[in-house]
Scaffold this motif. Structure first.
Motif, PDB file in Angstrom:
ATOM      1  N   ARG A  96      46.509  42.077  52.913  1.00 35.82           N
ATOM      2  CA  ARG A  96      46.394  41.022  51.971  1.00 35.82           C
ATOM      3  C   ARG A  96      46.575  41.539  50.404  1.00 35.82           C
ATOM      4  O   ARG A  96      45.929  42.601  50.379  1.00 35.82           O
ATOM      5  CB  ARG A  96      45.206  40.219  52.198  1.00 35.82           C
ATOM      6  N   ILE A  97      47.258  41.164  49.772  1.00 36.31           N
ATOM      7  CA  ILE A  97      47.260  41.416  48.194  1.00 36.31           C
ATOM      8  C   ILE A  97      46.944  40.156  47.477  1.00 36.31           C
ATOM      9  O   ILE A  97      47.218  38.964  48.138  1.00 36.31           O
ATOM     10  CB  ILE A  97      48.859  42.093  48.019  1.00 36.31           C
ATOM     11  N   VAL A  98      46.231  40.395  46.320  1.00 31.45           N
ATOM     12  CA  VAL A  98      45.968  39.480  45.566  1.00 31.45           C
ATOM     13  C   VAL A  98      46.531  39.581  44.084  1.00 31.45           C
ATOM     14  O   VAL A  98      46.433  40.659  43.567  1.00 31.45           O
ATOM     15  CB  VAL A  98      44.442  39.048  45.533  1.00 31.45           C
ATOM     16  N   ARG A  99      46.792  38.513  43.545  1.00 27.64           N
ATOM     17  CA  ARG A  99      47.321  38.550  41.932  1.00 27.64           C
ATOM     18  C   ARG A  99      46.415  37.490  41.344  1.00 27.64           C
ATOM     19  O   ARG A  99      46.432  36.528  41.582  1.00 27.64           O
ATOM     20  CB  ARG A  99      48.641  38.298  41.578  1.00 27.64           C
ATOM     21  N   GLU A 100      45.216  38.170  40.272  1.00 27.77           N
ATOM     22  CA  GLU A 100      44.789  37.333  39.404  1.00 27.77           C
ATOM     23  C   GLU A 100      45.424  36.753  38.247  1.00 27.77           C
ATOM     24  O   GLU A 100      46.185  37.340  37.672  1.00 27.77           O
ATOM     25  CB  GLU A 100      43.275  37.903  39.120  1.00 27.77           C
TER      26      GLU A 100
ATOM     27  N   PHE B  99      53.984  46.075  40.065  1.00 28.82           N
ATOM     28  CA  PHE B  99      52.973  45.582  41.172  1.00 28.82           C
ATOM     29  C   PHE B  99      51.574  46.159  40.666  1.00 28.82           C
ATOM     30  O   PHE B  99      50.681  45.740  41.438  1.00 28.82           O
ATOM     31  CB  PHE B  99      53.407  46.501  42.351  1.00 28.82           C
ATOM     32  N   GLY B 100      51.379  46.645  39.590  1.00 26.61           N
ATOM     33  CA  GLY B 100      50.041  46.851  38.949  1.00 26.61           C
ATOM     34  C   GLY B 100      49.372  45.447  38.875  1.00 26.61           C
ATOM     35  O   GLY B 100      47.978  45.427  38.498  1.00 26.61           O
ATOM     36  N   ALA B 101      50.153  44.323  38.648  1.00 24.97           N
ATOM     37  CA  ALA B 101      49.416  43.208  38.567  1.00 24.97           C
ATOM     38  C   ALA B 101      48.703  42.631  40.009  1.00 24.97           C
ATOM     39  O   ALA B 101      48.026  41.905  39.861  1.00 24.97           O
ATOM     40  CB  ALA B 101      50.319  41.896  38.195  1.00 24.97           C
ATOM     41  N   TRP B 102      49.059  43.507  40.784  1.00 22.22           N
ATOM     42  CA  TRP B 102      48.359  43.001  42.217  1.00 22.22           C
ATOM     43  C   TRP B 102      47.202  44.032  42.459  1.00 22.22           C
ATOM     44  O   TRP B 102      47.378  45.076  42.244  1.00 22.22           O
ATOM     45  CB  TRP B 102      49.597  43.040  43.357  1.00 22.22           C
ATOM     46  N   SER B 103      46.237  43.479  43.398  1.00 25.28           N
ATOM     47  CA  SER B 103      45.525  44.182  44.185  1.00 25.28           C
ATOM     48  C   SER B 103      45.634  44.090  45.521  1.00 25.28           C
ATOM     49  O   SER B 103      45.764  43.320  46.168  1.00 25.28           O
ATOM     50  CB  SER B 103      43.983  43.738  43.499  1.00 25.28           C
ATOM     51  N   VAL B 104      45.375  45.524  46.242  1.00 22.62           N
ATOM     52  CA  VAL B 104      45.345  45.375  47.819  1.00 22.62           C
ATOM     53  C   VAL B 104      43.976  45.321  48.180  1.00 22.62           C
ATOM     54  O   VAL B 104      43.025  45.809  48.166  1.00 22.62           O
ATOM     55  CB  VAL B 104      45.974  46.494  48.503  1.00 22.62           C
ATOM     56  N   LEU B 105      43.789  44.128  49.119  1.00 21.61           N
ATOM     57  CA  LEU B 105      42.291  43.682  49.567  1.00 21.61           C
ATOM     58  C   LEU B 105      41.992  44.214  50.951  1.00 21.61           C
ATOM     59  O   LEU B 105      41.066  44.455  51.408  1.00 21.61           O
ATOM     60  CB  LEU B 105      42.038  42.139  49.389  1.00 21.61           C
ATOM     61  N   ALA B 106      43.268  44.323  51.714  1.00 22.61           N
ATOM     62  CA  ALA B 106      43.062  44.656  52.974  1.00 22.61           C
ATOM     63  C   ALA B 106      44.597  45.220  53.720  1.00 22.61           C
ATOM     64  O   ALA B 106      45.663  45.013  52.881  1.00 22.61           O
ATOM     65  CB  ALA B 106      42.838  43.617  54.083  1.00 22.61           C
TER      66      ALA B 106
END
Length: 405
Positions: A89-93, A53-60
């Motif tokens: 919201r989570i995002v993966r770049e 899950f470190g590949a993802w960021s939590v935006l909200a």
């Protein structure tokens, strides 16, 4: 729909995460290292099991890791949003652009209450295509089909650089969504449309049949078999047995709306089983064995018991959802759009992107008759141009329910 909008709205509080396990994963903490590439897809279409899950960021909102509760891998992700967050919201770049043309993303989803999970794919210029699913509460973690609910005209699906997953809070109430198994589902190259009618209202025979006969289209009528009238003299507003025969003679499929159209989650498992089995038996004995393979959930509602029983009794179950679907990933709840307000727009989207769109109606009366006639004329033009094809549930079951990815 652009990412900078979300980033501007995200605050330090909104980006805070929590975890039931590995603290470094759930916060979506980033490092100076390049983000890892997507895995797969594997044989089942999975491209991310959220093991890293470190590949993802939590935006909200907030994100938690749930150990030992997963559809693939060892853990799932719990997204939570309340009235202050509005959405989680989570995002993966992605380190390199990825080609998502011709496929739809999907997730395994569980929720306590009805929710609409969202997956958005962004290209390098911030243009996006949005996918949504409708998931009713009280069901276990399982895959569901996502349909295309929006696409920016400049979106380049061959150059996707970010994946967003979100759930919107319901007013002031908190919304939680558990998810796993980000996967890909192929869409049919050609645009396919299936026409359906729920509930057995007599106007289906009186209003819909003549319009569809004019264009040479057939449809599926999902009927509550206990409420079909033996003759016009009997009270009620459901179709008669002879009217069903006329639909079948015109090429229609006659399917199940259960025995009497009661909401399945309001019934116990034994009553649910009787509703589903009795309706199938009636259809088979009446000569509608082809349609007896298919059921529509009354009012689109189901629970875990209903899903299990439908899987034991029918080949496909249909529920409310979005347009432009890929191949079937969960045969007990394939989505279609119920009483569509902007059917022409959905048909155009299907013609442009490929995939399967179901249009489902109840009774036709008043202005709804004129709108239906306009939609069928529009559909006929797209069919004549070779942009769309009208198919029945048998084609979906036989050609598009066998594989994913």
């Amino acid at each position: 729909m652009r990412r900078r909008t979300y980033l501007a709205a995200a605050t330090a509080a909104a980006m805070a995460g929590c975890t039931d396990g590995d603290d470094s994963g759930a916060t979506g903490a980033t490092t100076d290292d390049d983000p890892p590439p997507l895995e797969g897809p594997d044989a089942d279409g999975t491209i991310d099991d959220f093991a890293d899950f470190g590949a993802w960021s939590v935006l909200a909102g907030r994100a938690s890791l749930v150990d030992d509760e997963a559809s693939v891998g060892d853990r799932s992700v719990l997204l939570a949003a309340d009235g202050d967050d509005e959405a989680a919201r989570i995002v993966r770049e992605l380190p390199e652009p990825v080609d998502f043309s011709g496929v739809s993303p999907g997730l395994a989803v569980a929720t306590a209450e009805t929710a609409t999970p969202i997956v958005q794919l962004f290209d390098g210029d911030g243009n996006a295509i949005e996918f949504r699913a409708t998931v009713h509460g009280g069901t276990d973690l399982r895959r569901c089909n996502f349909g295309v609910t929006g696409v920016e005209s400049e979106a380049n699906l061959r150059e996707i650089t970010e994946i967003h997953v979100a759930v919107v809070a319901a007013g002031d109430a908190e919304r939680e969504l558990r998810l796993d198994d980000l996967h890909l589902v192929s869409r049919p190259d050609d645009g396919l449309v299936t026409l359906q009618f729920d509930g057995g209202d007599e106007s289906i025979h009186g209003e819909a049949l003549p319009v569809l006969e004019e264009y040479g289209f057939s449809a599926t009528a999902f009927v509550p078999t206990d409420l079909i009238r033996a003759s016009p003299d009997h009270d009620g507003d459901r179709m008669t047995e002879s009217q069903l025969e006329e639909l079948a003679d015109a090429g229609w499929t006659i399917g199940s709306y259960t025995a009497n159209g009661r909401l399945l989650p309001e019934l116990g498992p034994d009553e649910q089983a009787a509703q589903l089995a009795d309706a199938r038996e009636w259809l088979e004995e009446a000569g509608y064995g082809d349609g007896a393979r298919f059921v529509s959930y009354p009012a689109g509602r189901y629970d875990d018991d209903a899903l299990e029983l439908v899987g034991e009794t029918y080949d496909l179950g249909f529920a409310a959802g979005q347009p432009v679907q890929g191949r079937v990933v969960d045969p007990v709840r394939y989505p279609r759009v119920v009483d569509p307000d902007a059917a022409e727009e959905l048909l155009e989207r299907t013609a442009d992107l490929g995939g399967i769109t179901g249009l489902c109606y109840h009774g036709l009366e008043g202005d709804a008759i004129d709108r239906f006639e306009e939609t069928m004329a529009f559909l006929d033009a797209l069919v004549a141009e070779g942009d769309l094809e009208v198919v029945g549930p048998d084609a979906i079951a036989s050609e598009y329910a066998a594989e994913t990815g």
